[in-house]
Design a protein around this motif. Sequence first.
Motif, PDB file in Angstrom:
ATOM      1  N   THR A 234      12.351  -1.156   5.319  1.00 53.89           N
ATOM      2  CA  THR A 234      13.048  -1.032   4.035  1.00 53.89           C
ATOM      3  C   THR A 234      12.076  -0.726   2.906  1.00 53.89           C
ATOM      4  OG1 THR A 234      14.725  -2.616   4.786  1.00 53.89           O
ATOM      5  CG2 THR A 234      14.609  -2.193   2.435  1.00 53.89           C
ATOM      6  N   ALA A 235      10.951  -1.422   2.877  1.00 48.06           N
ATOM      7  CA  ALA A 235       9.984  -1.248   1.789  1.00 48.06           C
ATOM      8  C   ALA A 235       9.376   0.147   1.798  1.00 48.06           C
ATOM      9  CB  ALA A 235       8.886  -2.309   1.903  1.00 48.06           C
ATOM     10  N   VAL A 236       8.914   0.602   2.948  1.00 50.45           N
ATOM     11  CA  VAL A 236       8.245   1.908   3.005  1.00 50.45           C
ATOM     12  C   VAL A 236       9.245   3.043   2.833  1.00 50.45           C
ATOM     13  CG1 VAL A 236       6.721   3.397   4.353  1.00 50.45           C
ATOM     14  CG2 VAL A 236       6.477   0.920   4.510  1.00 50.45           C
ATOM     15  N   SER A 237      10.436   2.896   3.416  1.00 46.79           N
ATOM     16  CA  SER A 237      11.467   3.926   3.272  1.00 46.79           C
ATOM     17  C   SER A 237      11.873   4.094   1.815  1.00 46.79           C
ATOM     18  CB  SER A 237      12.687   3.557   4.125  1.00 46.79           C
ATOM     19  OG  SER A 237      13.685   4.550   4.032  1.00 46.79           O
ATOM     20  N   ASN A 238      12.116   2.991   1.124  1.00 41.38           N
ATOM     21  CA  ASN A 238      12.483   3.058  -0.292  1.00 41.38           C
ATOM     22  C   ASN A 238      11.316   3.505  -1.161  1.00 41.38           C
ATOM     23  OD1 ASN A 238      15.176   2.270   0.053  1.00 41.38           O
ATOM     24  ND2 ASN A 238      14.663   0.109  -0.008  1.00 41.38           N
ATOM     25  N   GLY A 239      10.089   3.147  -0.756  1.00 39.87           N
ATOM     26  CA  GLY A 239       8.914   3.594  -1.496  1.00 39.87           C
ATOM     27  C   GLY A 239       8.762   5.104  -1.462  1.00 39.87           C
ATOM     28  N   ALA A 240       8.966   5.687  -0.279  1.00 43.69           N
ATOM     29  CA  ALA A 240       8.915   7.149  -0.156  1.00 43.69           C
ATOM     30  C   ALA A 240      10.047   7.796  -0.944  1.00 43.69           C
ATOM     31  CB  ALA A 240       8.996   7.552   1.313  1.00 43.69           C
ATOM     32  N   CYS A 332       4.872   0.215  15.801  1.00 45.68           N
ATOM     33  CA  CYS A 332       4.627   0.521  17.215  1.00 45.68           C
ATOM     34  C   CYS A 332       3.160   0.337  17.588  1.00 45.68           C
ATOM     35  CB  CYS A 332       5.060   1.947  17.533  1.00 45.68           C
ATOM     36  SG  CYS A 332       6.850   2.197  17.603  1.00 45.68           S
ATOM     37  N   ILE A 333       2.261   0.722  16.683  1.00 47.52           N
ATOM     38  CA  ILE A 333       0.828   0.585  16.991  1.00 47.52           C
ATOM     39  C   ILE A 333       0.243  -0.690  16.380  1.00 47.52           C
ATOM     40  CG2 ILE A 333       0.477   3.053  17.282  1.00 47.52           C
ATOM     41  CD1 ILE A 333      -0.780   3.116  14.487  1.00 47.52           C
ATOM     42  N   ARG A 334       1.142  -1.555  15.865  1.00 49.39           N
ATOM     43  CA  ARG A 334       0.781  -2.882  15.364  1.00 49.39           C
ATOM     44  C   ARG A 334      -0.242  -2.801  14.216  1.00 49.39           C
ATOM     45  NH1 ARG A 334       2.661  -6.537  19.582  1.00 49.39           N
ATOM     46  NH2 ARG A 334       3.467  -5.245  21.276  1.00 49.39           N
ATOM     47  N   LYS A 335       0.049  -1.895  13.298  1.00 48.00           N
ATOM     48  CA  LYS A 335      -0.796  -1.720  12.113  1.00 48.00           C
ATOM     49  C   LYS A 335       0.038  -1.848  10.837  1.00 48.00           C
ATOM     50  CE  LYS A 335      -4.616  -0.642  14.361  1.00 48.00           C
ATOM     51  NZ  LYS A 335      -4.142  -0.966  15.707  1.00 48.00           N
ATOM     52  N   GLU A 336       1.148  -2.608  10.894  1.00 52.00           N
ATOM     53  CA  GLU A 336       2.024  -2.697   9.724  1.00 52.00           C
ATOM     54  C   GLU A 336       1.359  -3.379   8.529  1.00 52.00           C
ATOM     55  OE1 GLU A 336       3.090  -6.250  12.395  1.00 52.00           O
ATOM     56  OE2 GLU A 336       2.589  -4.127  12.631  1.00 52.00           O
ATOM     57  N   LEU A 337       0.397  -4.280   8.783  1.00 55.67           N
ATOM     58  CA  LEU A 337      -0.291  -4.949   7.681  1.00 55.67           C
ATOM     59  C   LEU A 337      -1.296  -4.033   6.988  1.00 55.67           C
ATOM     60  CD1 LEU A 337      -0.857  -8.525   9.153  1.00 55.67           C
ATOM     61  CD2 LEU A 337       1.055  -7.657   7.796  1.00 55.67           C
ATOM     62  N   LEU A 338      -1.530  -2.875   7.566  1.00 57.51           N
ATOM     63  CA  LEU A 338      -2.409  -1.877   6.965  1.00 57.51           C
ATOM     64  C   LEU A 338      -1.665  -0.979   5.973  1.00 57.51           C
ATOM     65  CD1 LEU A 338      -5.415  -1.005   7.274  1.00 57.51           C
ATOM     66  CD2 LEU A 338      -4.645   0.657   8.983  1.00 57.51           C
ATOM     67  N   LEU A 339      -0.332  -1.033   5.997  1.00 54.75           N
ATOM     68  CA  LEU A 339       0.475  -0.125   5.185  1.00 54.75           C
ATOM     69  C   LEU A 339       0.267  -0.270   3.671  1.00 54.75           C
ATOM     70  CD1 LEU A 339       3.834  -0.036   7.180  1.00 54.75           C
ATOM     71  CD2 LEU A 339       2.104   1.758   6.996  1.00 54.75           C
ATOM     72  N   PRO A 340       0.045  -1.468   3.112  1.00 60.53           N
ATOM     73  CA  PRO A 340      -0.205  -1.531   1.664  1.00 60.53           C
ATOM     74  C   PRO A 340      -1.397  -0.691   1.216  1.00 60.53           C
ATOM     75  CG  PRO A 340       0.311  -3.714   2.493  1.00 60.53           C
ATOM     76  CD  PRO A 340       0.176  -2.815   3.697  1.00 60.53           C
ATOM     77  N   ILE A 341      -2.382  -0.520   2.106  1.00 65.84           N
ATOM     78  CA  ILE A 341      -3.517   0.357   1.786  1.00 65.84           C
ATOM     79  C   ILE A 341      -3.152   1.798   2.102  1.00 65.84           C
ATOM     80  CG2 ILE A 341      -5.935   0.887   2.301  1.00 65.84           C
ATOM     81  CD1 ILE A 341      -6.225  -2.042   3.211  1.00 65.84           C
ATOM     82  N   LEU A 342      -2.707   2.027   3.322  1.00 61.85           N
ATOM     83  CA  LEU A 342      -2.420   3.384   3.785  1.00 61.85           C
ATOM     84  C   LEU A 342      -1.335   4.046   2.948  1.00 61.85           C
ATOM     85  CD1 LEU A 342      -3.129   5.482   5.941  1.00 61.85           C
ATOM     86  CD2 LEU A 342      -1.454   4.404   7.450  1.00 61.85           C
ATOM     87  N   GLY A 344      -0.503   3.260  -0.128  1.00 59.28           N
ATOM     88  CA  GLY A 344      -0.732   2.713  -1.456  1.00 59.28           C
ATOM     89  C   GLY A 344       0.036   3.436  -2.551  1.00 59.28           C
ATOM     90  N   VAL A 345       0.212   4.758  -2.413  1.00 56.78           N
ATOM     91  CA  VAL A 345       0.968   5.519  -3.417  1.00 56.78           C
ATOM     92  C   VAL A 345       2.424   5.066  -3.435  1.00 56.78           C
ATOM     93  CG1 VAL A 345       1.823   7.811  -4.069  1.00 56.78           C
ATOM     94  CG2 VAL A 345      -0.554   7.525  -3.334  1.00 56.78           C
ATOM     95  N   PHE A 346       3.024   4.909  -2.246  1.00 57.70           N
ATOM     96  CA  PHE A 346       4.399   4.414  -2.177  1.00 57.70           C
ATOM     97  C   PHE A 346       4.498   3.019  -2.787  1.00 57.70           C
ATOM     98  CE2 PHE A 346       5.117   6.946   2.020  1.00 57.70           C
ATOM     99  CZ  PHE A 346       5.112   8.123   1.305  1.00 57.70           C
ATOM    100  N   PHE A 347       3.497   2.195  -2.483  1.00 55.02           N
ATOM    101  CA  PHE A 347       3.493   0.817  -2.974  1.00 55.02           C
ATOM    102  C   PHE A 347       3.447   0.777  -4.503  1.00 55.02           C
ATOM    103  CE2 PHE A 347       0.937  -2.947  -4.207  1.00 55.02           C
ATOM    104  CZ  PHE A 347       1.819  -3.944  -3.801  1.00 55.02           C
ATOM    105  N   VAL A 348       2.576   1.581  -5.098  1.00 52.62           N
ATOM    106  CA  VAL A 348       2.439   1.601  -6.561  1.00 52.62           C
ATOM    107  C   VAL A 348       3.698   2.167  -7.213  1.00 52.62           C
ATOM    108  CG1 VAL A 348       1.168   2.640  -8.477  1.00 52.62           C
ATOM    109  CG2 VAL A 348      -0.080   1.686  -6.531  1.00 52.62           C
TER     110      VAL A 348
END
Length: 415
Positions: A234-240, A332-342, A344-348
């Motif tokens: 939900t967070a990443v989809s809405n961020g995009a 799937c690759i168990r890197k979801e906690l890396l998404l706030p960095i990766l 970051g534009v969506f997050f901001v």
Amino acid sequence: MLYHLFQYLDRSYDLPGAGMFQYISFRSALAVILALLITITFGQGIIRFMQRRQIGEEIRNLGLEGQLQKRGTPTMGGVMILLAVLVPVLLFGRLDNIYIQLMIVSTVWLGLLGFLDDYIKVFRHNKEGLKGKFKIVGQVGIGIIVGTVMCASPEVVVRDKVVEPVQQIFVDDDGEVIESVTTNRVVMGTESVKTTQTTIPFVKNNEFDYAWFTGGNRVATWILYVLVAIFVVTAVSNGANLTDGLDGLVSGVSAPIVVVLAILAYLSGHIVYADYLNIMYIPGSGELVVFAAAFAGALIGFLWYNSFPAQTFMGDTGSLAIGGIIAVFALCIRKELLLPILCGVFFVESLSVMMQVSYFKYTKRRYGEGRRIFLMSPIHHHYQKKGIFETKIVIRFWIVSMLLSLAALATLKIR
């Protein structure tokens, strides 16, 4: 599809060249080329079709420079991206791979959700589109599917690291033993296990199991993991979706994100590299590189028509799907906690909207008049209001996304 066909031809008839389809790198190259060809070759025809059907964007007058000139630009161009992803994956991916199956389902699901939103806006002439609660229901639905598959499927496993003793023997010139020292080293285990482990960036022993919160209770762990999956999707989809406001912004920002996810998937799915880098080995996840290659090719190909001045907009058909696909891929690759960095534009972008709305409501309640932190949100419109030209904002956001992607990749070694 072609993987299975050529595998049969190679085994049964020893067809020259058929063995090439066994290599992920070869099929990934074909996937990115085909995705580019689909978007560039068929894109113009799709745009003309939308123009004939008057599938144009309804533009609200927000007082932004050049905004009203975009009125009537064909929207729902995200269909091009979805086709350019799905066709190569169906042709060159291993369709018996659980991760590929999960990504195909997620792409279709989120694409249909965004398409329904655009359909209501364009054909029903309702500027609000699909109601927010129904969007959330759709995102929650795919989050439940992804979380349940990751927890329940016997094909979704990892290899744990194990500590094994290593004996070092020191001898003198005569061959006599002087000293024997036993040390421990961490190596990749030989048995695959079901787990809800994930990766924590910048931490030396960077695997963390969600089961720690539940004391190992299986049902409680499943519920927790599903909630995490729902939140991430939900967070990443809405961020995009919020980032989709300028020509070429979302597709250009997303491309380096997808490239980094492809690299991480390849390393996680290769036992030698995973062992060398001391990261989690996820059997079968390397196949996701084929999907990521098609996805990257589709995004770059879409820029052919979406760069300033845009000939088509992706609409929610594209933006909701792009963010959701990135989120599911990371899970799937168990890197979801890396998404706030990766991401970051969506997050901001999301953060700027939340800050603006919260501060406006707070000041209206306290002072009787709403005040704003930014000239306008999401934040890319703030820079437009400051008089910065659209293409400069877009290119700078691309650069920021590239830098954040490199920072995310650096977490493999910086711990």
